[in-house]
Design an enzyme around this catalytic site. Structure first.
Site, mmCIF file in Angstrom:
data_model
loop_
_atom_site.group_PDB
_atom_site.id
_atom_site.type_symbol
_atom_site.label_atom_id
_atom_site.label_comp_id
_atom_site.label_asym_id
_atom_site.label_seq_id
_atom_site.Cartn_x
_atom_site.Cartn_y
_atom_site.Cartn_z
ATOM 1 N N HIS A 298 0.820 -1.216 0.000
ATOM 2 C CA HIS A 298 0.000 0.000 0.000
ATOM 3 C C HIS A 298 0.854 1.266 0.000
ATOM 4 C CE1 HIS A 298 0.600 -0.112 4.442
ATOM 5 N NE2 HIS A 298 0.508 1.193 4.321
ATOM 6 N N ASP A 346 -0.136 -7.605 1.620
ATOM 7 C CA ASP A 346 0.335 -6.213 1.622
ATOM 8 C C ASP A 346 1.861 -6.208 1.728
ATOM 9 O OD1 ASP A 346 0.485 -3.496 1.691
ATOM 10 O OD2 ASP A 346 -0.442 -3.256 3.667
ATOM 11 N N SER A 450 4.088 2.776 8.261
ATOM 12 C CA SER A 450 3.639 1.789 7.289
ATOM 13 C C SER A 450 4.821 1.256 6.494
ATOM 14 C CB SER A 450 2.623 2.418 6.328
ATOM 15 O OG SER A 450 1.368 2.550 6.929
#
Length: 464
Positions: A298, A346, A450
């Site tokens: 992502h 992911d 992230s």
């Protein structure tokens, strides 16, 4: 019960309760914009105007890292006093009792619906723009309201961390002040006054922070951070080819709010993924090999390779001396789908246009990856309760604004069982995802982290 005061003219700001000799419990919204120098605490008084109260200055403010002002979520804070209250020598002072019910017990119904409660404070006695708060301490009997009551649903946002209390004809209270239930031999504080849509207005119950949710967070500040020194994880680069930093990791085992600064260059496989033109950090990553970086899908799905660069070998993001490499290819896992909220697969790899030159750069080290193959039971790896370390430059508290630190931070968390209700609310596929955090909140990676690694210690090296 204590009164929180501002320095100029010494006006009453909010209520609070005594946690221990040196700590006061209150609401985050009372203190989130203040510095310790802005606050004092007055204890042992009935009238606000009493000049004989016990006055203490505040030297540290712990606001819950997930505090969110628009919805008043996680509306809880702890104040550390510069000098103890000396409770043992003052019969007018006593500490509050925390809820005896807390995780892993189901807490959404504690206190149970219809429980008779007492709210106390020096707050306004009726709805008015003017200050009509009394000089003397007031109390009011209210009742906890069912989570599914329409008036409660309209007022509060999250039943796990908030509950409603009031009277059908209205209620009153004092921001930051306690609300109690009677346990036959003592009063137990079950909440902190957070907000209401009106004061003493029918149909608008008061909303309270549910203390049972925060028991461990409170204990971590009042107890753990005072007594546990950092643990040193000794790693020898000469004996292992991966998973060791230039310096040894020192990780505090106690639950420090929002994590702590890492020892510079102890996480030598951590990289910052940045925009090539803006030089702004947007995700973390780890060194997989001389020419490959591991990160989250992502982070890079909407990027092109010529828009990305990585910076390795830095502790501070602003350090101009890091090893900078451009990216020439992005490999996003074919099972990743940005249109799905489930975020399966992911994961992504970035190929660098030029090798990092690991052999000649002691500040850079590749990460170790798990030696557990897909054919084995990967759903239980890492096993439930494993101590983990998450690292990154992400936000150190939940906020819409960027409050990410310049220096690399680390935080200790634990893997959560796949079948735990807390994990079930977030997890979609136990084969490709797992949960890690502390149940009381306040420690986990946030926005800017992230793509960054989470690691376990294998006795001689770190494994991602």
């Amino acid at each position: 019960m204590v009164s929180l005061r501002l320095p100029i003219a010494n006006p009453h700001l909010c209520g609070g309760s005594i946690l221990s000799d040196s700590y006061i419990l209150t609401a985050a919204h009372c203190v989130d914009t203040l510095s310790p120098n802005d606050l004092s605490v007055v204890a042992g008084i009935h009238n606000k105007s009493d000049q004989n109260g016990v006055i203490r200055q505040v030297d540290h403010i712990f606001v819950h890292p997930n505090w969110s002002s628009p919805e008043n979520l996680h509306d809880i804070a702890i104040l550390r006093l510069s000098q103890p209250l000396e409770l043992a020598d003052n019969s007018l002072l006593t500490r509050t009792c925390l809820p005896h019910v807390h995780w892993p017990t189901i807490i959404e119904h504690y206190p149970s619906s219809g429980t008779r409660l007492a709210a106390i404070g020096w707050g306004n006695r009726n709805s008015s723009l003017l200050d009509n708060s009394p000089d003397n301490l007031h109390q009011v009997q209210v009742f906890s309201i069912d989570n599914n009551d329409p008036n409660c649903i309209e007022s509060r946002y999250d039943p796990e961390i908030q509950f409603c209390a009031g009277l059908h004809e209205g209620g009153k209270g004092d921001s930051g002040g306690p609300i109690f239930q009677w346990l036959n031999n003592r009063w137990e504080q079950v909440g902190i006054r957070s907000f209401s849509k009106g004061c003493a207005i029918a149909g608008n119950p008061g909303v309270y922070t549910r203390l049972a949710y925060y028991y461990h967070w409170i204990r971590s500040i009042v107890v753990d951070t005072n007594v546990q020194p950092p643990l040193t994880y000794t790693c020898d680069n000469a004996k292992t080819s991966c998973g060791c930093g230039y310096k040894n990791v020192e990780l505090t085992p106690s639950r420090i709010v929002g994590g702590e600064e890492a020892v510079p260059y102890s996480w030598s496989f951590m990289v910052s993924i940045q925009g090539r033109s803006s030089k702004s950090h947007f995700c973390g990553g780890s060194i997989f090999s001389d020419s490959y970086i591991l990160t989250a899908a992502h982070c890079v799905e909407d990027e092109t390779a010529d828009n990305i660069q990585i910076v390795a070998g830095v502790h501070n993001r602003s350090d101009p001396n890091g090893v900078i490499r451009e990216v020439d290819h992005i490999y996003v896992h074919p099972g990743w789908s940005s249109s799905s909220s489930e975020r399966r697969h992911d994961i992504a790899m970035l190929h660098l246009s030029q090798p990092l030159g690991l052999a000649s750069k002691p500040l850079l080290t590749p990460i170790c990856v798990p030696n557990v193959q897909w054919s084995t039971n990967v759903e239980s790896y890492p096993s439930s309760g494993t101590r983990l370390a998450a690292i990154g430059w992400g936000n150190i508290k939940q906020s819409w604004s960027d409050n990410s630190p310049d220096n690399l931070h680390q935080v200790q968390v634990f893997t959560i069982d796949n079948n735990d209700p807390i994990c079930n609310k977030s997890l979609y596929d136990t084969q490709v995802q797992f949960c890690a955090a502390l149940y009381e909140g306040g420690k986990d990676t946030c926005q800017g982290d992230s793509g960054g690694p989470i690691l376990q210690w294998l006795g001689d090296r770190w494994e991602q």
